[in-house]
Each structure stands twice: as C-alpha cells, then as structure tokens.
Design an enzyme around this catalytic site. Structure first.
Site, PDB file in Angstrom:
ATOM      1  N   CYS A  30       0.844  -1.205   0.000  1.00 37.34           N
ATOM      2  CA  CYS A  30       0.000   0.000   0.000  1.00 37.34           C
ATOM      3  C   CYS A  30       0.880   1.256   0.000  1.00 37.34           C
ATOM      4  O   CYS A  30       1.497   1.573  -0.994  1.00 37.34           O
ATOM      5  CB  CYS A  30      -0.966  -0.044   1.185  1.00 37.34           C
ATOM      6  SG  CYS A  30      -2.341   1.131   1.049  1.00 37.34           S
TER       7      CYS A  30
ATOM      8  N   HIS B 241      -3.221  -5.843   1.293  1.00 31.79           N
ATOM      9  CA  HIS B 241      -2.479  -5.998   2.536  1.00 31.79           C
ATOM     10  C   HIS B 241      -2.356  -7.460   2.959  1.00 31.79           C
ATOM     11  O   HIS B 241      -3.184  -7.961   3.729  1.00 31.79           O
ATOM     12  CB  HIS B 241      -3.176  -5.222   3.654  1.00 31.79           C
ATOM     13  CG  HIS B 241      -3.052  -3.745   3.555  1.00 31.79           C
ATOM     14  ND1 HIS B 241      -2.170  -3.011   4.316  1.00 31.79           N
ATOM     15  CD2 HIS B 241      -3.702  -2.849   2.779  1.00 31.79           C
ATOM     16  CE1 HIS B 241      -2.284  -1.725   4.016  1.00 31.79           C
ATOM     17  NE2 HIS B 241      -3.211  -1.596   3.087  1.00 31.79           N
TER      18      HIS B 241
ATOM     19  N   GLU C 145      -0.451  -8.728   5.131  1.00 26.39           N
ATOM     20  CA  GLU C 145      -0.207  -8.864   6.572  1.00 26.39           C
ATOM     21  C   GLU C 145      -1.494  -9.010   7.376  1.00 26.39           C
ATOM     22  O   GLU C 145      -1.469  -9.424   8.543  1.00 26.39           O
ATOM     23  CB  GLU C 145       0.619  -7.674   7.093  1.00 26.39           C
ATOM     24  CG  GLU C 145      -0.124  -6.382   7.290  1.00 26.39           C
ATOM     25  CD  GLU C 145      -0.331  -5.574   6.008  1.00 26.39           C
ATOM     26  OE1 GLU C 145      -0.713  -4.391   6.130  1.00 26.39           O
ATOM     27  OE2 GLU C 145      -0.111  -6.108   4.907  1.00 26.39           O
TER      28      GLU C 145
END
Length: 223
Positions: free
Chosen positions: A85, A194, A196
């Site tokens: 991002c 994302h 994560e």
C-alpha cells in the site's frame, strides 16, 4: 531469518507486518525512518499507512528518509523488499519500481476483501503461489490507482513483471487492473492489498497472505 519492518511517522500497519513476519516463521526487526543502518536484516517490508501524512504526495516525503537511502542501496544489491500500500507508493517514488500511485478514480477511500490473480511466481515474495491462482487479500486505500505510460505498461506485461491483477470490478481504476508489480530481478515487489492482514485464522478473509512471508523466508534460507 531477520526481516526489517520500517516505521515512518504516519505508518499504521507496521505492527501488523511485524506480527505477520513472526507468525510465518521469521524474526521481525523494527526499523525507524531515521535509521541509517538496516541492522543486518535479510529482507525489508515497507508497510501501509500515511507516511508523513501524505502531505505532499503519497510516499513522496518518505523517499528522502535516511532509512530509504539504505533500502535503495540494499535493493540494488539484491535484498528482497516488499512494499505494501503506502509502501508500494514509496517504492514508486524511490524509483525502485516504475509508474506512480494516484488517487482512486472514484475519489473515495475503499476498504474491502479483494480477489486477485497471481500473475507471477518468479519473485522472492510469490514463489509459493501457483501461476494463475486466485487469492483474496484485504484492500484499503485512497491513493491506490496505479498509472504508467503505455510503453512502461507494455514493458511490465512483456517482461512478466505484473505480479498481481485485480479480479472482478477494478477497485481504484489501476491501469490494466494491475494490483502489484515487481522489478527486473523479482526481488522488489509492490502491491496495494495488505497480505499482513491475512495470516491468522479469524482475522481477515483468508490465510493467503502467509505465503508472501514464507516465500521470502524460503528464498533467503535456500540461497
């Protein structure tokens, strides 16, 4: 394996990225934007957020942080770097990746689970995926539209450097539905979604994000 995660003023996914690294078998190392030493890490993650408030342009100020001087030098030497991002925006501003990130074409912030197609498994961060595999990763951004001129887009396509592509409705107007790209060597990867946030059961729509981190761990350990 030690993976550094950079924190800038305005970062908000750095702790999530460190947790993802640790859950996937690595050892996360906190790096600060003023650091002029990468502390012996084997790879670097530049996480999401709004570094320096995105006051000038997303990622534009971060490009000049002392830590990025070291990241650029390490990337030139082949160190794996993942930009997520805002991290993707910073990699473009640092010219580690081509193109630029601009405001979403609908001019609003978006947050949703996003389907992607894996276009390249020939990178340090995607080797454990299957070519053409469909995955679901959290997406949240305001300046997520990837743009580049036609020759650059043709070169990315021709060299197999599109790493991920959006499936279904394009969420931000990115040219050619591009969600992530890689450099020529496949060591530097940037993407808007994302991973994560997709590494732990009960948190996020899938566990598809785990393979980003296990891929790079396997690559470095086996090198």
């Amino acid at each position: 394996m030690r993976i550094g995660v950079v924190t800038f003023p305005g970062s908000l996914d750095d702790h999530d990225a460190r947790r993802a690294v640790d859950l996937c078998g690595g050892e996360s190392v906190a790096l600060w934007h003023r650091d002029a030493d990468l502390r012996g890490v084997d790879a670097v993650v530049i996480p999401g957020g709004f570094s320096y408030g995105d006051y000038l342009r997303a990622g534009a100020i971060s490009r000049f942080a002392p830590v990025m001087t070291e990241v650029i030098r390490a990337a030139a030497g082949g160190m794996p770097v993942l930009g997520i991002c805002n991290g993707f925006q910073i990699l473009c501003e640092s010219h580690l990746l081509p193109g630029a990130m601009i405001q979403n074409d609908h001019r609003t912030f978006i947050c949703r689970d996003q389907r992607l197609r894996v276009e390249s498994t020939a990178t340090a961060w995607t080797s454990q995926f299957e070519q053409g595999e469909e995955i679901t990763i959290v997406l949240k951004n305001q300046d997520g539209q990837f743009v580049a001129d036609e020759p650059t887009l043709d070169r990315l396509e021709g060299e197999g450097r599109v790493a991920f592509r959006y499936l279904g409705e394009n969420p931000n107007g990115s040219y050619r539905d591009i969600a992530g790209i890689t450099d020529e060597r496949g060591t530097v990867v940037g993407l808007m979604p994302h991973p994560e946030h997709c590494v732990e059961t009960g948190f996020g729509p899938s566990l598809d994000g785990r393979r980003f981190f296990t891929s790079v761990i396997e690559r470095v350990v086996s090198a």
